[in-house]
Motif scaffolding. Structure first.
Motif, mmCIF file in Angstrom:
data_model
loop_
_atom_site.group_PDB
_atom_site.id
_atom_site.type_symbol
_atom_site.label_atom_id
_atom_site.label_comp_id
_atom_site.label_asym_id
_atom_site.label_seq_id
_atom_site.Cartn_x
_atom_site.Cartn_y
_atom_site.Cartn_z
ATOM 1 N N GLY A 296 0.809 -1.226 0.000
ATOM 2 C CA GLY A 296 0.000 0.000 0.000
ATOM 3 C C GLY A 296 0.835 1.265 0.000
ATOM 4 N N ARG A 297 2.173 1.135 -0.052
ATOM 5 C CA ARG A 297 3.053 2.306 0.001
ATOM 6 C C ARG A 297 2.729 3.303 -1.120
ATOM 7 N NH1 ARG A 297 5.263 6.309 -0.417
ATOM 8 N NH2 ARG A 297 7.410 6.928 -0.052
ATOM 9 N N GLU A 298 2.165 2.776 -2.255
ATOM 10 C CA GLU A 298 1.922 3.621 -3.423
ATOM 11 C C GLU A 298 0.660 4.488 -3.281
ATOM 12 O OE1 GLU A 298 1.372 0.430 -3.159
ATOM 13 O OE2 GLU A 298 -0.715 0.199 -3.743
ATOM 14 N N LEU B 152 -3.482 1.070 4.215
ATOM 15 C CA LEU B 152 -4.787 0.664 3.705
ATOM 16 C C LEU B 152 -5.429 1.834 2.971
ATOM 17 C CD1 LEU B 152 -5.887 -0.941 7.089
ATOM 18 C CD2 LEU B 152 -5.032 -2.177 5.083
ATOM 19 N N GLY B 153 -6.203 1.507 1.916
ATOM 20 C CA GLY B 153 -6.797 2.605 1.173
ATOM 21 C C GLY B 153 -8.060 2.231 0.457
ATOM 22 N N LYS C 268 -6.615 5.979 -2.411
ATOM 23 C CA LYS C 268 -6.251 6.987 -1.400
ATOM 24 C C LYS C 268 -6.133 6.335 -0.025
ATOM 25 C CE LYS C 268 -8.500 10.952 -3.511
ATOM 26 N NZ LYS C 268 -9.742 11.693 -3.523
ATOM 27 N N LEU C 269 -5.186 6.810 0.757
ATOM 28 C CA LEU C 269 -4.953 6.253 2.098
ATOM 29 C C LEU C 269 -6.153 6.506 3.020
ATOM 30 C CD1 LEU C 269 -2.565 5.085 3.967
ATOM 31 C CD2 LEU C 269 -2.354 7.444 4.759
ATOM 32 N N THR C 270 -6.521 5.460 3.761
ATOM 33 C CA THR C 270 -7.598 5.621 4.762
ATOM 34 C C THR C 270 -7.113 5.232 6.164
ATOM 35 O OG1 THR C 270 -8.361 3.373 4.278
ATOM 36 C CG2 THR C 270 -9.499 5.188 3.128
ATOM 37 N N GLY C 271 -6.054 4.449 6.231
ATOM 38 C CA GLY C 271 -5.566 4.021 7.543
ATOM 39 C C GLY C 271 -4.277 3.232 7.408
ATOM 40 N N VAL C 272 -3.671 2.942 8.542
ATOM 41 C CA VAL C 272 -2.420 2.183 8.538
ATOM 42 C C VAL C 272 -2.535 1.059 9.565
ATOM 43 C CG1 VAL C 272 0.086 2.304 8.806
ATOM 44 C CG2 VAL C 272 -1.152 4.275 7.895
ATOM 45 N N LYS C 273 -2.255 -0.171 9.072
ATOM 46 C CA LYS C 273 -2.308 -1.317 9.982
ATOM 47 C C LYS C 273 -0.967 -1.409 10.718
ATOM 48 C CE LYS C 273 -4.197 -5.386 8.718
ATOM 49 N NZ LYS C 273 -4.181 -6.733 8.093
ATOM 50 N N VAL C 274 -1.048 -1.430 12.046
ATOM 51 C CA VAL C 274 0.168 -1.465 12.862
ATOM 52 C C VAL C 274 0.036 -2.559 13.916
ATOM 53 C CG1 VAL C 274 0.557 1.017 12.569
ATOM 54 C CG2 VAL C 274 -0.693 0.201 14.574
ATOM 55 N N GLN C 275 1.125 -2.863 14.565
ATOM 56 C CA GLN C 275 1.074 -3.857 15.635
ATOM 57 C C GLN C 275 2.100 -3.512 16.714
ATOM 58 O OE1 GLN C 275 1.391 -7.923 14.391
ATOM 59 N NE2 GLN C 275 0.706 -8.652 16.387
ATOM 60 N N GLU D 123 -3.741 -3.601 14.712
ATOM 61 C CA GLU D 123 -4.823 -2.610 14.840
ATOM 62 C C GLU D 123 -4.691 -1.612 13.687
ATOM 63 O OE1 GLU D 123 -4.112 0.560 17.842
ATOM 64 O OE2 GLU D 123 -2.451 -0.718 18.491
ATOM 65 N N ILE D 124 -5.763 -0.852 13.465
ATOM 66 C CA ILE D 124 -5.717 0.120 12.368
ATOM 67 C C ILE D 124 -5.772 1.532 12.940
ATOM 68 C CG2 ILE D 124 -6.973 1.018 10.348
ATOM 69 C CD1 ILE D 124 -7.856 -1.970 9.942
ATOM 70 N N ILE D 125 -4.803 2.346 12.548
ATOM 71 C CA ILE D 125 -4.842 3.762 12.927
ATOM 72 C C ILE D 125 -5.413 4.510 11.730
ATOM 73 C CG2 ILE D 125 -3.478 5.792 13.561
ATOM 74 C CD1 ILE D 125 -1.459 3.953 14.899
ATOM 75 N N LYS D 126 -6.509 5.217 11.948
ATOM 76 C CA LYS D 126 -7.155 5.954 10.861
ATOM 77 C C LYS D 126 -6.242 7.108 10.433
ATOM 78 C CE LYS D 126 -11.613 8.207 9.984
ATOM 79 N NZ LYS D 126 -11.189 9.562 9.745
ATOM 80 N N ALA D 127 -5.995 7.230 9.162
ATOM 81 C CA ALA D 127 -5.147 8.323 8.668
ATOM 82 C C ALA D 127 -5.392 8.549 7.183
ATOM 83 C CB ALA D 127 -3.678 7.991 8.895
ATOM 84 N N GLU D 128 -5.548 9.814 6.815
ATOM 85 C CA GLU D 128 -5.639 10.155 5.385
ATOM 86 C C GLU D 128 -4.311 10.715 4.887
ATOM 87 O OE1 GLU D 128 -8.167 11.905 7.511
ATOM 88 O OE2 GLU D 128 -9.066 9.913 7.514
ATOM 89 N N LEU D 129 -3.431 11.027 5.841
ATOM 90 C CA LEU D 129 -2.077 11.490 5.478
ATOM 91 C C LEU D 129 -1.085 10.772 6.373
ATOM 92 C CD1 LEU D 129 -0.227 13.518 3.928
ATOM 93 C CD2 LEU D 129 -0.581 15.118 5.805
ATOM 94 N N CYS D 130 -0.084 10.150 5.752
ATOM 95 C CA CYS D 130 0.941 9.454 6.522
ATOM 96 C C CYS D 130 2.318 9.959 6.075
ATOM 97 C CB CYS D 130 0.845 7.942 6.293
ATOM 98 S SG CYS D 130 2.118 7.042 7.192
#
Ligand SMILES: Cc1cc2nc3c(=O)[nH]c(=O)nc-3n(C[C@H](O)[C@H](O)[C@H](O)COP(=O)(O)OP(=O)(O)OC[C@H]3O[C@@H](n4cnc5c(N)ncnc54)[C@H](O)[C@@H]3O)c2cc1C
Ligand code: SF4
Length: 453
Positions: free
Chosen positions: A248-250, A359-360, A364-371, A393-400
């Protein structure tokens, strides 16, 4: 040392920052200043130590005891002369140096209230400019030799300055449209107003240094600088940021920290970007990956752009709080938890967090899965082993924003008249170290060309 007991009678006093609600409305510098009386009192706290650890810790070898004394006595011109005898651009370090000298100050060991050297330095510099003590040196005797400096960051500027004052005809080649390197296109305006850089560049130009912008030099066998100049200084920094190659980096919405920071500084300088090109945190949940200073600058920028929230995650454990750690004793630089003005403006900070996936939706980005993770000692020694802990878990984010440091650049085999300095030689570091490296390389160039003559 005007008052030998001042360090016992007067507490450390920092000027502090502008109130949060005020400062996040604009990109002006956040730091305030003390009045002259208070500033002199702060200077009086310096004990003029027999072994000045401040001097030992400063890569430039600052003479804090001497200029603090001049400042205390109100001789600002002498203070500026003493300061610039080791530091060519104290108006930069006075604003953004993490002040290795203060961490090593004997008063930091004694009561954790070191002298306010960095702020004193900024006060001396600004007074010197205001009072006209800073004048271009225009009667430099030229020695007929030419040096090219490639890269106009603090390392290149420091090298160019010393070589110019030694009589070399110096030309600085810079790929950007203006000088300063990361001072201009990395560090946000709220830490360093760019007019401060412009003021110094004007002086360097008056003193005879030529700046050529929009010049990206390629260091291959055809590079004409090697022949056209008696020596070449390479001070090109660390242009490659560390990437995070997770799925999802792209996605649109994932950027390197410097893409945001450089663009914001350019916008403030008057550049225009199309809606599609513009990176903005406005109305967004922002995730910053990387717990260091670059990440912190992203947080402050996101607030000023009007973000909804900011979270900063770091893969390494939370540093210790406070300043006493037997593993990391005084006078070394403490690897303790740092809370910057940007953190104070509001931010969720988490440590021991690994990034798994971006994740998107619709590209477009909607969140980032982290652990959450943990670090276990490696039985074979070396880097500790990362072990997973808890559920993803997922951190909601539109900009990373990726703020995970920079790769140390490799270099080709240069001809003998080429010298490398600053971050380009040593890896990503600090402005004060880049300047010290620039000065050391200027001395080496002078030595080399002196012997050649
Ligand atoms: C976001 C951020 C915040 C920071 N904050 C601080 C701070 O608060 N305090 C601190 O002490 N340090 C800070 N640093 C670190 C500090 O900015 C650097 O250590 C310092 O700028 C390095 O100086 P330098 O001159 O070696 O390289 P740079 O500042 O990177 O300058 C290199 C210059 O070379 C130019 N260049 C590159 N390649 C070429 C080429 N081929 N041809 C021509 N020109 C070229 C670049 O455009 C640039 O202008 C920060 C860094 C970042 C990224
Ligand atoms: S270590 Fe601190 S108190 Fe001692 S000379 Fe340096 S700045 Fe002054």
């Amino acid at each position: 040392m005007g008052n030998p007991k001042a360090f016992m009678e007067i507490n450390r006093q920092e000027a502090g920052y502008r109130p949060i609600q005020d400062r996040i409305q604009d990109f002006s510098e956040v730091e305030q200043t003390l009045n002259t009386r208070e500033r002199k009192l702060q200077a009086s706290r310096c004990m003029d130590c027999g072994v000045p650890f401040c001097h030992w810790a400063c890569p430039l070898g600052n003479k804090a005891p001497e200029w603090n004394d001049a400042l205390f006595k109100g001789d600002w011109e002498l203070a500026y002369r003493l300061l610039t005898s080791t530091n060519p651009f104290p108006e930069f370090t006075g604003r953004i140096c993490p002040a290795l000298c203060e961490k090593a100050c004997v008063l930091n060991l004694f009561n954790h209230e070191p002298t306010t050297n960095r702020e004193n330095e900024a006060a001396i510099s600004e007074t010197a400019f205001r009072e006209g003590f800073v004048q271009a040196c225009t009667n430099i005797k030229r020695n007929g030799k030419k040096v090219a400096v490639v890269g106009a960051g603090p390392a290149g500027l420091a090298a160019a300055n010393d070589l110019n004052l030694l009589g070399y005809q110096v030309t600085v080649f810079e790929k950007n449209e203006a000088a300063g390197g990361l001072l201009r296109y990395g560090i946000p305006n709220f830490k360093l107003n760019k007019a401060v850089i412009d003021r110094r560049i004007r002086l360097l130009e008056e003193e005879g240094i030529e700046f050529k912008y929009g010049q990206e030099i390629v260091f291959d066998a055809h590079c004409s600088l090697y022949k056209d100049y008696d020596a070449v200084v390479v001070s090109t920094g660390t242009p490659t940021a560390r990437d995070l190659k997770a799925p999802g980096r792209e996605l649109k919405g994932v950027y390197f920290a410097l893409e945001l920071l450089a663009q914001q500084n350019r916008v403030l300088a008057g550049s225009e970007f199309s809606k599609d090109e513009r990176i903005t945190a406005k109305g967004k949940d922002v995730l910053v990956i990387g717990g260091g200073d670059t990440g912190s600058d992203c947080i402050g920028t996101a607030h000023r752009q009007g973000c909804k929230s900011v979270t900063q995650i770091e893969i390494m454990p939370k540093p210790v709080e406070g300043s006493v750690d037997p593993q990391n004793p005084w006078p070394g630089y403490p690897r303790t938890l740092k809370t910057t003005s940007s953190h104070e403006e509001g931010c969720t900070r988490r440590w021991n967090i690994n990034t798994i996936e971006f994740l998107g939706k619709d590209g477009k980005l909607t969140g980032v899965k982290v652990q959450e993770i943990d670090w276990k000692p490696n039985p074979e020694g070396g880097r500790p082993i990362m072990v997973e802990k808890g559920k993803p878990e997922i951190i909601k984010a539109e900009l990373c924003l990726l703020a995970m440091g920079f790769l140390k650049p490799g270099h080709p085999e240069y001809p003998k008249n080429v010298f490398v300095c600053g971050d380009s030689a040593n890896g990503a570091s600090l402005v004060v170290r880049a300047m010290a490296s620039g000065k050391q390389i200027a001395a080496k160039v002078n030595d080399y060309l002196g012997k050649k003559a």
